[in-house]
Design an enzyme around this catalytic site. Structure first.
Site, short mmCIF file in Angstrom:
data_model
loop_
_atom_site.label_atom_id
_atom_site.label_comp_id
_atom_site.label_asym_id
_atom_site.label_seq_id
_atom_site.Cartn_x
_atom_site.Cartn_y
_atom_site.Cartn_z
N ARG A 15 5.67 1.34 10.41
CA ARG A 15 5.50 2.80 10.30
C ARG A 15 4.44 3.35 11.25
O ARG A 15 4.34 4.55 11.44
CB ARG A 15 5.17 3.17 8.84
CG ARG A 15 6.35 2.99 7.89
CD ARG A 15 5.93 2.93 6.43
NE ARG A 15 5.40 1.61 6.06
CZ ARG A 15 4.99 1.28 4.84
NH1 ARG A 15 5.01 2.18 3.88
NH2 ARG A 15 4.54 0.06 4.59
N ALA A 23 -2.66 -9.48 6.39
CA ALA A 23 -2.65 -8.69 7.62
C ALA A 23 -1.47 -9.05 8.50
O ALA A 23 -1.47 -8.78 9.69
CB ALA A 23 -3.96 -8.92 8.39
C1 UD1 Z 1 1.75 -2.27 -0.79
C2 UD1 Z 1 2.19 -2.61 -2.22
C3 UD1 Z 1 2.14 -1.35 -3.07
C4 UD1 Z 1 0.72 -0.81 -3.06
C5 UD1 Z 1 0.24 -0.57 -1.63
C6 UD1 Z 1 -1.25 -0.26 -1.64
C7 UD1 Z 1 3.71 -4.51 -2.09
C8 UD1 Z 1 5.13 -4.98 -2.13
N1 UD1 Z 1 3.51 -3.19 -2.20
O1 UD1 Z 1 2.70 -1.39 -0.24
O2 UD1 Z 1 2.52 -1.64 -4.40
O3 UD1 Z 1 0.66 0.40 -3.81
O4 UD1 Z 1 0.44 -1.73 -0.81
O5 UD1 Z 1 -1.69 0.08 -0.37
O6 UD1 Z 1 2.82 -5.32 -2.00
N2 UD1 Z 1 1.69 -7.99 4.78
C9 UD1 Z 1 1.69 -9.35 5.08
N3 UD1 Z 1 2.88 -10.01 5.13
C10 UD1 Z 1 4.06 -9.40 4.87
C11 UD1 Z 1 4.05 -8.02 4.55
C12 UD1 Z 1 2.83 -7.34 4.52
O7 UD1 Z 1 0.63 -9.94 5.32
O8 UD1 Z 1 5.10 -10.08 4.94
C13 UD1 Z 1 0.38 -7.29 4.76
C14 UD1 Z 1 0.33 -6.06 5.68
O9 UD1 Z 1 -0.14 -6.41 6.96
C15 UD1 Z 1 -0.62 -5.12 4.94
C16 UD1 Z 1 -0.46 -5.52 3.48
O10 UD1 Z 1 0.16 -6.79 3.47
O11 UD1 Z 1 -1.94 -5.30 5.33
C17 UD1 Z 1 0.37 -4.55 2.68
O12 UD1 Z 1 1.65 -4.39 3.31
P1 UD1 Z 1 2.30 -2.95 3.49
O13 UD1 Z 1 3.56 -3.11 4.21
O14 UD1 Z 1 1.31 -2.01 4.04
O15 UD1 Z 1 2.63 -2.57 1.98
P2 UD1 Z 1 2.77 -1.11 1.37
O16 UD1 Z 1 4.15 -0.62 1.63
O17 UD1 Z 1 1.65 -0.27 1.78
MG MG Z 2 0.14 -0.53 3.18
#
Ligand code: UD1
Ligand code: MG
Length: 452
Positions: free
Chosen positions: A18, A12
């Site tokens: 976005r 999270a």
């Molecule tokens: C991600 C996946 C994608 C998948 C999709 C499903 C990756 C690289 N990509 O993309 O393959 O199909 O989710 O919904 O994992 N987060 C952290 N730390 C960070 C970055 C993100 O905790 O440094 C958390 C975000 O808060 C979020 C989750 O990880 O809850 C996913 O991150 P998000 O940026 O939404 O990834 P997507 O682009 O949706």
């Molecule tokens: Mg996501």
């Protein structure tokens, strides 16, 4: 100590760019509760051996929301793989072979529609045919930004390619990863530690561990699940779509539990709304968080509730507003343009029209006339009004709190009550009526002369 052999890591920490919001993405509500509450609730029946939520810097609100779950701050957030590494460090002492945990379930905090049953199914699949990594796959109508599953012989998954890094052939793949994976703990550290940032976003992608695992000959496979449960929320549009899906699920649940929703698509529920059997909800009603409705109550159109308890057989609305702390006991009637806040109305009490009842206690069977107001606020403090049982308050009574009206009292219409009304008294607290006979005719004649 828990018997569970799996730990859960919920990610999270992302900034949620976005969403274009000052609020962390996972704090945006769906059906009245923050998105991050959903994966925690889905995990609860499965009793994970440990749960760690990875949050970003300045996300104290998220930490408070997920408490008592442990939180780990990922500072700075460098991608989903880096987030899992941060969580891993926090729980490493408990991982196999010496510790009690041998599987790690990674969930994304922006995936609120996932149900417990589905998590249980994934864990069961893994038990039956263990893989180094078991992925939740899906075929969404629009694969858009999701990671694509690249499969090889025998259904093995070879890699996940992020949409931003995919060539046109990979981008055309319809099977995506749904933000949920189960990893054997003994491989986790090595895999996550092997990640790099050589990709379009310059991030440590968690999805990269699938390629690393399969290159080492470890088995990765996928179970296909419903996209309705795996939708990830990255934008406000997706937030609205998830809200619509959640509402449909909650309405179905309410109807299965025995409530009639006359026009379900116009009734908005919160995740914790409880409607008793044979409750009827007319069109266009909103249930904010913390509302319970007892058996057989009728909720009429255009009513809005939050933090309220409505007793069995009550009748509320149309156009009623119940605010936090409103408690209506059995058979209470609250009608149009009535607002109740931090007040209890005893069984059978009635406030049918144009009334404000705040910071008050109203006894059973009391009748509150149209236009009655509890004047509870002096500009600095709130004061209480106590009204006994079987009281009759005439229309347009103003009760200047703090004030008490005794049982069985009768208060004349238009009264401004500023001190205690004794039980069974008739209280008249208004200007005296004066009738001057014939004066209207005189006045009219005078005004007519003046205007001619
Ligand atoms: C991600 C996946 C994608 C998948 C999709 C499903 C990756 C690289 N990509 O993309 O393959 O199909 O989710 O919904 O994992 N987060 C952290 N730390 C960070 C970055 C993100 O905790 O440094 C958390 C975000 O808060 C979020 C989750 O990880 O809850 C996913 O991150 P998000 O940026 O939404 O990834 P997507 O682009 O949706
Ligand atoms: Mg996501």
């Amino acid at each position: 100590m828990s018997q569970s052999r799996f730990a859960a890591i919920i990610l999270a920490a992302g900034s949620g760019t976005r969403m274009n919001s000052a609020v962390p993405k996972v704090m945006h509500p769906i059906a009245g509760q923050p998105m991050i509450a959903y994966p925690l609730q889905a995990l609860q029946p499965l009793a994970p051996g440990a749960t760690v939520v990875v949050i970003g810097p300045q996300m104290e609100a998220v930490a408070r929301t997920v408490a008592p779950a442990q939180t780990v701050v990922q500072d700075p957030p460098l991608g989903t793989g880096d987030a899992v590494r941060a969580a891993f460090r926090a729980m490493s002492g408990r991982l196999s072979p010496q510790g009690e945990i041998d599987e790690v379930l990674v969930l994304y905090g922006d995936t609120p529609l996932l149900r417990s049953e589905t998590l249980a199914r994934l864990l069961a699949e893994q038990k039956q045919a263990p893989a180094a990594i078991l992925l939740a796959g899906m075929r969404p109508a629009d694969p858009g930004p999701y990671g694509r599953l690249i499969s090889g012989p025998g259904g093995r998954i070879l890699r996940i390619v992020e949409a931003a890094d995919a060539n046109s052939e990979e981008y055309a793949i319809g099977v995506c990863w749904g933000g949920l994976m189960l990893i054997q703990a003994r491989h986790l550290f090595e895999l996550v530690d092997g990640l790099d940032r050589n990709n379009a976003k310059r991030e440590f992608y968690l999805t990269g561990i699938v390629g690393l695992a399969s290159d080492r000959g470890l088995q990765c496979r996928a179970v296909e699940l419903l996209p309705e449960e795996l939708i990830g929320i990255n934008t406000r549009t997706e937030l609205a779509e998830a809200e619509a899906l959640m509402q449909r699920r909650l309405r179905r649940g309410a109807m299965e539990a025995g409530a009639t929703l006359v026009a379900p698509e116009t009734v908005f529920l919160s995740a914790d709304t409880r409607l008793g059997r044979d409750v009827v909800v007319e069109p266009n009603v909103t249930f904010g968080p913390g509302v319970t409705v007892g058996e057989g109550a009728r909720i009429c159109s255009f009513s809005y509730f939050e933090g309220a308890t409505i007793g069995a057989g009550a009748r509320v609305g149309p156009f009623a507003r119940l605010r936090p702390g409103a408690v209506l006991e059995e058979e209470v009637h609250v009608g149009n343009f009535v607002e109740v806040k931090a007040a209890r109305l005893g069984a059978g009490a009635k406030a049918n029209h144009l009334t404000y009842i705040g910071d008050a206690e109203v006894g059973a069977r009391t009748n509150i006339g149209a236009g009655t107001i509890t004047c509870n606020y002096d500009g600095f403090n709130k004061h209480r009004t106590t009204i006994g049982e079987g009281v009759f308050l005439g229309s347009n009574t103003a009760l200047v709190a703090p004030v008490t009206v005794g049982d069985g009292a009768y208060v004349a219409a238009g009264s401004v009550v500023t001190r205690e009304v004794p039980a069974d008294a008739l209280t008249i607290a208004r200007g005296q009526q004066v009738d001057k006979s014939g004066r209207a005719t005189e006045i009219r004649a005078r005004l007519r002369r003046k205007n001619n």
